[in-house]
Motif scaffolding. Structure first.
Motif, PDB file in Angstrom:
ATOM      1  N   ARG A  74      35.787  88.662  -6.168  1.00 23.39           N
ATOM      2  CA  ARG A  74      34.792  87.594  -6.005  1.00 23.39           C
ATOM      3  C   ARG A  74      35.178  86.600  -4.912  1.00 23.39           C
ATOM      4  N   SER A  75      36.461  86.553  -4.582  1.00 24.49           N
ATOM      5  CA  SER A  75      36.963  85.622  -3.578  1.00 24.49           C
ATOM      6  C   SER A  75      38.311  86.146  -3.093  1.00 24.49           C
ATOM      7  N   LEU A  76      38.841  85.531  -2.028  1.00 23.97           N
ATOM      8  CA  LEU A  76      40.152  85.944  -1.545  1.00 23.97           C
ATOM      9  C   LEU A  76      41.233  85.644  -2.587  1.00 23.97           C
ATOM     10  N   ASP A  77      41.076  84.527  -3.312  1.00 21.93           N
ATOM     11  CA  ASP A  77      42.021  84.221  -4.379  1.00 21.93           C
ATOM     12  C   ASP A  77      41.945  85.283  -5.476  1.00 21.93           C
ATOM     13  N   HIS A  78      40.738  85.702  -5.827  1.00 23.09           N
ATOM     14  CA  HIS A  78      40.569  86.727  -6.848  1.00 23.09           C
ATOM     15  C   HIS A  78      41.167  88.053  -6.378  1.00 23.09           C
ATOM     16  N   GLN A  79      41.007  88.378  -5.100  1.00 24.36           N
ATOM     17  CA  GLN A  79      41.616  89.595  -4.560  1.00 24.36           C
ATOM     18  C   GLN A  79      43.128  89.553  -4.736  1.00 24.36           C
ATOM     19  N   ARG A  92      51.873 100.177  -6.683  1.00 21.95           N
ATOM     20  CA  ARG A  92      52.724  99.911  -5.523  1.00 21.95           C
ATOM     21  C   ARG A  92      51.875  99.959  -4.259  1.00 21.95           C
ATOM     22  N   HIS A  93      52.319  99.240  -3.244  1.00 17.73           N
ATOM     23  CA  HIS A  93      51.667  99.297  -1.943  1.00 17.73           C
ATOM     24  C   HIS A  93      51.924 100.653  -1.300  1.00 17.73           C
ATOM     25  N   ILE A  94      50.930 101.192  -0.600  1.00 16.85           N
ATOM     26  CA  ILE A  94      51.117 102.444   0.133  1.00 16.85           C
ATOM     27  C   ILE A  94      50.442 102.341   1.492  1.00 16.85           C
ATOM     28  N   ASP A  95      50.909 103.154   2.406  1.00 19.39           N
ATOM     29  CA  ASP A  95      50.350 103.225   3.750  1.00 19.39           C
ATOM     30  C   ASP A  95      49.743 104.611   3.942  1.00 19.39           C
ATOM     31  N   ILE A  96      48.419 104.663   4.070  1.00 18.64           N
ATOM     32  CA  ILE A  96      47.735 105.928   4.323  1.00 18.64           C
ATOM     33  C   ILE A  96      47.128 105.930   5.725  1.00 18.64           C
ATOM     34  N   GLY A  97      47.696 105.085   6.585  1.00 20.81           N
ATOM     35  CA  GLY A  97      47.202 104.979   7.949  1.00 20.81           C
ATOM     36  C   GLY A  97      46.089 103.977   8.116  1.00 20.81           C
ATOM     37  N   GLN A  98      45.949 103.050   7.165  1.00 20.29           N
ATOM     38  CA  GLN A  98      44.825 102.105   7.214  1.00 20.29           C
ATOM     39  C   GLN A  98      44.974 101.038   8.290  1.00 20.29           C
ATOM     40  N   GLY A  99      46.203 100.808   8.763  1.00 21.89           N
ATOM     41  CA  GLY A  99      46.390  99.773   9.783  1.00 21.89           C
ATOM     42  C   GLY A  99      46.158  98.387   9.203  1.00 21.89           C
ATOM     43  N   THR A 100      45.739  97.465  10.069  1.00 20.03           N
ATOM     44  CA  THR A 100      45.468  96.091   9.643  1.00 20.03           C
ATOM     45  C   THR A 100      44.030  95.990   9.161  1.00 20.03           C
ATOM     46  N   VAL A 101      43.850  95.821   7.881  1.00 16.77           N
ATOM     47  CA  VAL A 101      42.514  95.775   7.274  1.00 16.77           C
ATOM     48  C   VAL A 101      42.481  94.646   6.258  1.00 16.77           C
ATOM     49  N   PRO A 102      41.287  94.152   5.916  1.00 12.86           N
ATOM     50  CA  PRO A 102      41.194  93.048   4.957  1.00 12.86           C
ATOM     51  C   PRO A 102      41.323  93.483   3.503  1.00 12.86           C
ATOM     52  N   TRP A 103      41.296  94.774   3.240  1.00 18.23           N
ATOM     53  CA  TRP A 103      41.487  95.233   1.871  1.00 18.23           C
ATOM     54  C   TRP A 103      42.944  95.668   1.684  1.00 18.23           C
ATOM     55  N   VAL A 104      43.336  95.847   0.428  1.00 20.54           N
ATOM     56  CA  VAL A 104      44.716  96.201   0.099  1.00 20.54           C
ATOM     57  C   VAL A 104      44.719  97.590  -0.526  1.00 20.54           C
ATOM     58  N   VAL A 116      41.802  97.439  -3.296  1.00 18.66           N
ATOM     59  CA  VAL A 116      41.300  96.164  -3.790  1.00 18.66           C
ATOM     60  C   VAL A 116      40.617  95.490  -2.606  1.00 18.66           C
ATOM     61  N   LEU A 117      39.296  95.429  -2.654  1.00 23.55           N
ATOM     62  CA  LEU A 117      38.521  94.959  -1.511  1.00 23.55           C
ATOM     63  C   LEU A 117      38.489  93.441  -1.419  1.00 23.55           C
ATOM     64  N   GLU A 118      38.344  92.949  -0.200  1.00 23.66           N
ATOM     65  CA  GLU A 118      38.004  91.561   0.019  1.00 23.66           C
ATOM     66  C   GLU A 118      36.557  91.334  -0.450  1.00 23.66           C
ATOM     67  N   PRO A 119      36.133  90.098  -0.673  1.00 23.57           N
ATOM     68  CA  PRO A 119      34.759  89.864  -1.144  1.00 23.57           C
ATOM     69  C   PRO A 119      33.734  90.436  -0.159  1.00 23.57           C
ATOM     70  N   ARG A 120      32.763  91.171  -0.690  1.00 25.86           N
ATOM     71  CA  ARG A 120      31.694  91.734   0.119  1.00 25.86           C
ATOM     72  C   ARG A 120      30.367  91.536  -0.598  1.00 25.86           C
ATOM     73  N   GLU A 121      29.372  91.146   0.154  1.00 28.28           N
ATOM     74  CA  GLU A 121      28.063  90.834  -0.418  1.00 28.28           C
ATOM     75  C   GLU A 121      27.480  92.007  -1.190  1.00 28.28           C
ATOM     76  N   GLU A 122      27.659  93.235  -0.687  1.00 26.66           N
ATOM     77  CA  GLU A 122      27.037  94.391  -1.320  1.00 26.66           C
ATOM     78  C   GLU A 122      27.651  94.744  -2.669  1.00 26.66           C
ATOM     79  N   TYR A 123      28.791  94.114  -2.996  1.00 26.03           N
ATOM     80  CA  TYR A 123      29.458  94.452  -4.247  1.00 26.03           C
ATOM     81  C   TYR A 123      29.484  93.284  -5.233  1.00 26.03           C
ATOM     82  N   VAL A 124      28.666  92.269  -5.026  1.00 29.93           N
ATOM     83  CA  VAL A 124      28.744  91.085  -5.885  1.00 29.93           C
ATOM     84  C   VAL A 124      28.302  91.372  -7.317  1.00 29.93           C
ATOM     85  N   ASP A 125      27.492  92.415  -7.529  1.00 34.58           N
ATOM     86  CA  ASP A 125      26.965  92.678  -8.870  1.00 34.58           C
ATOM     87  C   ASP A 125      27.358  94.050  -9.399  1.00 34.58           C
TER      88      ASP A 125
END
Length: 249
Positions: A74-79, A92-104, A116-125
């Protein structure tokens, strides 16, 4: 008529341990607890989120899963809270070649990738699970097949990503993301379908075949739970014999 999506199924070395991880992380509850199968579902009986099923299967994980879950925030704090909770529970954290992205990108205690995605409008509900994501070489083609299989309309589609969602506009998305990865062996995560009680099972099998499915086991596993198919990109799925059954493929 149409078949419907019933659950997301994980092969697991230790079904109860990995089921407990997901139940705690999502705030869901264990609804079936057997030695060879543990099911986890959202507490809201009217919700449209798909159940998660964990089946005992002694198969070593040797490549990235072609199906994974994206979790909504719902927010960056919630993420950050979700990531911390997952790590505390055994992720655990893993690297699958995602590079620098806003999700984890994380892996659960048995190595199943999830985001674990950053907040996105299409997923609010959507609820806790934003999307069930399937790797594919052709997002539109595979979305067309699964739209037929699930009864969910295609909400968007391009050469890179396509998405389905229930016509009610509620619950998680089913998304198809273009990837060059090659499928290796049988998937450790798959989808199960169920027929509606009034439908003719033979007609549903014929409809899935016409859409591009291939039947790979005419007797199901043990001949009791369902029929095993592969979609047009050879991802296995099971058509359950009844709406309450769960598969073992």
């Amino acid at each position: 008529m149409s078949t419907r999506l019933a659950c997301v199924v994980f092969d697991a070395d230790r079904p109860r341990i990995v089921a407990d991880f997901w139940a705690e992380l999502l705030g869901w509850a264990v609804t079936i607890d057997r030695t060879d199968e543990v099911d986890v579902a959202a507490p809201d009986p009217d919700g449209l989120e798909l159940a998660l099923t964990f089946l005992s299967a002694k198969r070593a994980k040797d490549s990235k899963n072609r199906i994974h879950l994206d979790l909504a925030s719902r927010s960056l704090d919630h993420q950050r809270v979700l990531v911390d909770r997952a790590l505390t529970l055994g992720a655990r954290h893993i690297d699958i070649g995602q590079g620098t992205v806003p999700w984890v990108v994380l892996a659960d205690p048995e190595g199943n990738e999830f985001c674990v995605l950053e907040p996105r409008e299409e997923y609010v509900d959507t609820g806790a699970v934003a999307a069930i994501v399937i790797d594919t070489h052709d997002p539109v083609r595979l979305a067309e097949f699964w739209s037929t299989a699930s009864g969910w309309p295609i909400a968007h589609g391009s050469a890179q990503v396509a998405g389905l969602r229930s016509a009610t506009g509620l619950g998680s998305w089913l998304e198809f993301v273009r990837t060059p990865d090659v499928k290796r062996g049988r998937n450790r995560v798959h989808l199960d379908l169920a027929s509606f009680p009034a439908d003719d099972p033979a007609a549903e099998v014929a409809r899935l075949r016409a859409a591009g499915a291939t039947q790979v086991d005419t007797n199901g596993v043990g001949g009791t739970l369902g029929l095993v198919f592969a979609d047009p990109e050879t991802n296995e799925f099971c058509l359950l014999r009844t709406a309450s059954d769960y598969s073992t493929i």
